[in-house]
Design a protein around this motif. Structure first.
Motif, mmCIF file in Angstrom:
data_model
loop_
_atom_site.group_PDB
_atom_site.id
_atom_site.type_symbol
_atom_site.label_atom_id
_atom_site.label_comp_id
_atom_site.label_asym_id
_atom_site.label_seq_id
_atom_site.Cartn_x
_atom_site.Cartn_y
_atom_site.Cartn_z
ATOM 1 N N LYS A 276 0.833 -1.215 0.000
ATOM 2 C CA LYS A 276 0.000 0.000 0.000
ATOM 3 C C LYS A 276 0.863 1.258 0.000
ATOM 4 O O LYS A 276 0.608 2.212 -0.743
ATOM 5 C CB LYS A 276 -0.909 0.004 1.235
ATOM 6 C CG LYS A 276 -1.892 -1.148 1.319
ATOM 7 C CD LYS A 276 -2.853 -0.969 2.461
ATOM 8 C CE LYS A 276 -2.191 -0.856 3.819
ATOM 9 N NZ LYS A 276 -1.463 -2.075 4.204
ATOM 10 N N THR A 277 1.893 1.256 0.833
ATOM 11 C CA THR A 277 2.710 2.463 0.919
ATOM 12 C C THR A 277 3.547 2.685 -0.338
ATOM 13 O O THR A 277 4.024 3.798 -0.570
ATOM 14 C CB THR A 277 3.648 2.401 2.142
ATOM 15 O OG1 THR A 277 4.475 1.235 2.039
ATOM 16 C CG2 THR A 277 2.857 2.354 3.424
ATOM 17 N N SER B 243 4.798 6.032 -2.238
ATOM 18 C CA SER B 243 6.187 6.203 -2.680
ATOM 19 C C SER B 243 6.256 6.530 -4.169
ATOM 20 O O SER B 243 7.027 7.388 -4.604
ATOM 21 C CB SER B 243 6.997 4.938 -2.390
ATOM 22 O OG SER B 243 7.029 4.667 -1.005
ATOM 23 N N GLY C 48 1.947 12.127 5.501
ATOM 24 C CA GLY C 48 2.273 10.817 6.060
ATOM 25 C C GLY C 48 2.730 11.006 7.484
ATOM 26 O O GLY C 48 2.622 12.087 8.063
ATOM 27 N N ASP D 172 -1.318 9.150 4.151
ATOM 28 C CA ASP D 172 -0.756 7.814 4.362
ATOM 29 C C ASP D 172 -0.842 7.480 5.844
ATOM 30 O O ASP D 172 -0.146 8.077 6.669
ATOM 31 C CB ASP D 172 0.697 7.782 3.886
ATOM 32 C CG ASP D 172 1.318 6.400 4.025
ATOM 33 O OD1 ASP D 172 0.559 5.423 4.199
ATOM 34 O OD2 ASP D 172 2.553 6.303 3.972
ATOM 35 N N GLU D 173 -1.737 6.535 6.179
ATOM 36 C CA GLU D 173 -1.892 6.084 7.565
ATOM 37 C C GLU D 173 -2.231 7.243 8.499
ATOM 38 O O GLU D 173 -1.729 7.333 9.629
ATOM 39 C CB GLU D 173 -0.606 5.389 8.051
ATOM 40 C CG GLU D 173 -0.162 4.219 7.179
ATOM 41 C CD GLU D 173 -1.017 2.972 7.375
ATOM 42 O OE1 GLU D 173 -1.917 3.004 8.217
ATOM 43 O OE2 GLU D 173 -0.786 1.975 6.682
ATOM 44 N N VAL E 129 -4.450 6.027 2.243
ATOM 45 C CA VAL E 129 -3.985 4.668 2.530
ATOM 46 C C VAL E 129 -4.370 4.375 3.974
ATOM 47 O O VAL E 129 -3.935 5.072 4.896
ATOM 48 C CB VAL E 129 -2.462 4.553 2.342
ATOM 49 C CG1 VAL E 129 -1.990 3.153 2.746
ATOM 50 C CG2 VAL E 129 -2.075 4.847 0.901
#
Length: 566
Positions: free
Chosen positions: A35-36, A40, A135, A467-468, A497
């Motif tokens: 997922k990450t 990226s 993130g 992200d998260e 994400v």
């Protein structure tokens, strides 16, 4: 808005296409599925530093391509055209922009913008107008005063932007004047020495008063005077040979005799008559040269050793000037021309410094006024931002939290003289403290989201990528995070994400990164989820069991709740 992103040979992802589009896209998947890597890959498209570690094992290179829907005219379109790229028409005022990046296993990177190769720096230039990525590291960035000031300025809108632009204009003017005054004062002794040396040089040059080409002319005259007797003998011999004043036979007499003989016979032959005319012309020329030689001898008689001595003295004076003040006489004369202007400039330094000081003081006063205006507008925005974020935090399951935005005097710089701090009081009775010291990881995620939601209401960003952002939260708080992300997606594209079903439930587009293992190679692909497939993924997120009846029922309940709650 990002329409689509393609990954190939990227980490655990062999090849995948992510259909994104408007609204709220949630990206989920098992731990380690990649997922990450999506974030990226997006980072590479936005000009981040390339790392060969993203290249899939056994692949020659990693490739990532993004398709953006952008305005046909504007900052992004202008920058793409400056880089030589093209936009694909996608409507009356919209266009598609293709951005690509490859990273080889050796770490070499190539970028393309609008179908043309471009430096990675161009991608970074475009990033600010395309995407805001958040993130875990970006939560740390929120703790810096610079980032907090930028957040306040964004929320302040046009009034703060205008005040900041005016302040920066005065700041750069004041800084330039201050640097010029400081340089003049620091170089005072050197400039005084330069002025004294230049004054002495000009006096020396003025005393000699050289003329262009004078040294070459004097050299020729000195050469002539040094060999005057040899010149006299040569000129006298030549003149006697051409036209002697004695009875000796000379060239002039012989030419006259030849002319007369031809003229006598010329009546009988026109050829001889023509030759007689040519001989006559030769005679005239001989007489002319003989006369010039007589004049030359007369000039020699008027010169002598005294003139030669004077010429050598003059040449010595010119040589001294050249040795001291230039590589040639022309350079010495040029120094005399420009040196006067430079001397006036140096002699006027005191007056110039005084004028510059006055201008600097006036700019400093204007800078104070501009800084005061900027501070007042930031203070007004700070109060409104604190109230709005506090209200938003209540909706994010932090009902007792209170956000306060403070402004304190700081060191003046190009962004003003204000030190902006985001202070959080997470519980009743607690004193507001810097966010970095008062918020846990989960709370910091919600604070960041609350700030973005509030700021987006006055300064929307085309695309947000989180992200998260839901790390460290769950339950009711997670539902409120999902609801706020959905609200944010009303004005901007939102890509998240996440590992929480409560967040993913609010997505209008749910993508799953699926890991497959054939025993030797792990590969991941991306699938869009709908219907039963989405319910199964939500159940897996809730319980780890995609087939659990209870989890599936809970998943359906969340999916039914989300549209109503959004």
């Amino acid at each position: 808005m990002i329409e689509e992103m393609r990954l190939r040979g990227f980490g655990v992802i062999a090849e995948a296409t992510l259909p994104l589009g408007p609204g709220f896209t949630a990206i989920t998947g098992e731990t380690g599925a990649g997922k990450t890597m999506v974030v990226s890959g997006l980072g590479l498209l936005l000009g981040q530093r390339a790392d060969s570690g993203v290249v899939r094992s056994g692949a020659a290179q990693a490739e990532v391509t993004g398709v953006w829907l952008v305005a046909a005219e504007g900052n992004v379109a202008d920058r793409v055209r400056e880089a030589g790229g093209d936009l694909e028409p996608a409507g009356a005022d919209r266009a598609e922009l293709y951005i690509g990046r490859t990273v080889t296993a050796e770490g070499r990177s190539r970028a393309s913008v609008g179908g043309r190769a471009a430096p990675a720096g161009v991608l970074a230039d475009l990033a600010d107008d395309l995407v805001v990525v958040h993130g875990q590291t970006d939560q740390l960035r929120l703790r810096s005063q610079a980032a907090q000031r930028e957040a306040l300025d964004r929320f302040g809108g046009d009034e703060v932007r205008a005040a900041l632009a005016s302040y920066r204009e005065v700041w750069h003017r004041w800084r330039g004047l201050d640097a010029e005054v400081s340089a003049l004062e620091a170089d005072r002794d050197a400039r005084l020495a330069e002025a004294q040396a230049l004054r002495e040089a000009l006096e020396e040059i003025e005393a000699v008063a050289p003329q262009h080409g004078e040294d070459a002319e004097l050299s020729q005259r000195a050469e002539r005077l040094a060999h005057v007797e040899e010149l006299r003998a040569a000129a006298l011999t030549a003149r006697e040979a051409l036209s002697s004043e004695a009875d000796a036979i000379d060239v002039s007499a012989l030419a006259g005799e030849a002319r007369r003989a031809l003229e006598r016979a010329g009546d009988h032959d026109e050829t001889l008559a023509g030759l007689a005319e040519q001989v006559a012309e030769i005679g005239f020329r001989i007489a002319e040269v003989a006369g010039d030689l007589s004049g030359y001898l007369a000039d020699l008689d008027e010169t002598g050793p005294a003139e030669l001595a004077a010429i050598e003295d003059r040449r010595a004076a010119l040589s001294t000037l050249i040795r001291h003040h230039g590589a040639s006489l022309d350079e010495v004369i040029e120094l005399a021309r420009t040196g006067g202007e430079r001397l006036l400039e140096l002699d006027g330094d005191d007056e110039r410094v005084a004028v510059l000081r006055e201008q600097r003081d006036a700019a400093a006063a204007a800078l104070d006024d501009a800084a005061d205006l900027l501070t007042r507008r930031r203070a007004a925005a700070a109060a409104a931002l604190g109230d709005a974020v506090t209200e938003e935090l209540r909706a994010l399951a932090m009902p007792d939290a209170r956000m306060q935005v403070t402004i304190a005097p700081g060191t003046p710089g190009q962004d003003g003289r204000d030190e902006v701090s985001l202070l959080l009081a997470p519980h009743p009775g607690s004193e507001p403290r810097p966010v970095a010291k008062s918020a846990s990881g989960g709370e910091l995620s919600r604070v960041m989201l609350a700030i973005e939601v509030v700021i987006a209401s006055v300064d929307p960003v085309p695309t947000f990528v989180f992200d998260e952002i839901d790390a460290g939260i769950g339950g009711a708080a997670a539902i409120e995070v999902g609801r706020r992300l959905a609200r944010l997606s009303a004005a901007s594209q939102v890509i998240v994400v996440t590992h929480l079903a409560q967040v993913a439930a609010f997505a209008t587009n749910h993508l799953s990164v699926v890991k497959e293992n054939d025993g030797s190679v792990t590969a991941s692909s991306v699938r869009r989820l709908d219907g039963a497939d989405r319910e199964a993924e939500m159940a897996r997120l809730l319980s780890g069991l995609p087939d659990s009846a209870a989890a599936l029922e809970h998943a359906r309940e969340l999916l039914e709740l989300a549209p109503a709650g959004a």
